[in-house]
Design an enzyme around this catalytic site. Structure first.
Site, PDB file in Angstrom:
ATOM      1  N   GLY A   1       0.814  -1.209   0.000  1.00 38.49           N
ATOM      2  CA  GLY A   1       0.000   0.000   0.000  1.00 38.49           C
ATOM      3  C   GLY A   1       0.851   1.265   0.000  1.00 38.49           C
ATOM      4  N   CYS A   2       0.209   2.405  -0.267  1.00 40.27           N
ATOM      5  CA  CYS A   2       0.960   3.653  -0.452  1.00 40.27           C
ATOM      6  C   CYS A   2       1.525   4.215   0.847  1.00 40.27           C
ATOM      7  CB  CYS A   2       0.078   4.686  -1.150  1.00 40.27           C
ATOM      8  SG  CYS A   2      -1.515   4.957  -0.368  1.00 40.27           S
ATOM      9  N   TYR A   3       0.740   4.229   1.915  1.00 47.36           N
ATOM     10  CA  TYR A   3       1.238   4.794   3.167  1.00 47.36           C
ATOM     11  C   TYR A   3       2.417   3.989   3.735  1.00 47.36           C
ATOM     12  CZ  TYR A   3      -2.765   7.974   3.451  1.00 47.36           C
ATOM     13  OH  TYR A   3      -3.680   8.960   3.209  1.00 47.36           O
TER      14      TYR A   3
ATOM     15  N   THR B   1       4.439   2.055   2.140  1.00 38.82           N
ATOM     16  CA  THR B   1       5.575   2.158   1.232  1.00 38.82           C
ATOM     17  C   THR B   1       6.350   3.449   1.480  1.00 38.82           C
ATOM     18  OG1 THR B   1       4.474   0.841  -0.475  1.00 38.82           O
ATOM     19  CG2 THR B   1       6.273   2.277  -1.188  1.00 38.82           C
ATOM     20  N   GLY B   2       5.634   4.562   1.552  1.00 40.96           N
ATOM     21  CA  GLY B   2       6.289   5.838   1.784  1.00 40.96           C
ATOM     22  C   GLY B   2       6.996   5.897   3.121  1.00 40.96           C
TER      23      GLY B   2
END
Length: 205
Positions: free
Chosen positions: A115-117, A119-120
């Site tokens: 997921g994006c959160y 990953t960042g």
């Protein structure tokens, strides 16, 4: 020999994007269900078990149901939800996270998408922890904001259908908080003419 892939949830934002990326690949054969059968449990079960790879683009509960329908040890699954991100038997799909993670993902039967959160966050913090620059138990807080597309096609449709909503909201707010300078009342504004309903001529400013 082509590899068969079934995207369960292919009509959502993530599923549509993945389908577009895979559609032109000659070595991949996409298994599809028509509109009438895509929510049918029996049809989904057949597609899930007939595929070499399954990509789940579903809410958590639906993703768990999909995995429960797979009754063979051949079909490999990539899940885009949060249902299996920390589940036993699932490999975390972030190849840069740890040494050897790329090989682990390539060999895994079950892969959970980070997921994006995550990953960042992990891309920034995990190397610092591994290098000993940040303690493992250090309390880290991250403030993150998502775009409206993160809510899926329903939220995207709502946003695009309401492109002038901010103006309407502003005018409703003005009608509640401002008096008409001509009639000294609070009857609400005419959005198109920026005028009070009791004063048909436009109000300057």
């Amino acid at each position: 020999m082509s590899i068969s892939v079934f995207i369960d949830g292919a009509h959502g934002t993530t599923g549509l994007e993945i389908r577009e990326r895979l559609a032109g690949r000659s070595e991949i054969s996409l298994i599809s269900l028509d509109e009438a059968r895509r929510k049918d449990t029996v049809a989904r079960g057949e597609a899930l078990n007939d595929s070499d790879f399954v990509i789940l683009c579903l809410p958590d509960d639906a993703a768990r149901e999909a995995v429960s329908l797979i009754d063979n040890d051949r079909t490999r699954v990539i899940d885009a939800s949060t249902a299996f991100r920390t589940a036993e038997g699932w490999t975390y799909g972030f190849p840069e996270l740890e040494p050897g993670q790329t090989a682990a993902i390539a060999e895994a039967k079950r892969v959970s998408n980070p997921g994006c959160y995550p990953t960042g966050f992990l891309a920034l913090v995990r190397p610092l922890v591994r290098a000993g620059l940040v303690p493992v138990d250090w309390a880290i807080s991250v403030n993150a904001v998502s775009g409206y597309s993160g809510g899926g096609k329903a939220m995207i449709a709502d946003y695009e259908a309401s492109i002038h909503r901010p103006q309407r909201v502003l005018m409703r707010w003005a009608s509640r908080t401002s008096m008409c300078p001509k009639c000294r009342s609070m009857p609400g504004w005419n959005i198109r003419r920026f005028s009070c309903r009791r004063s048909p001529t436009p109000i300057a400013g």
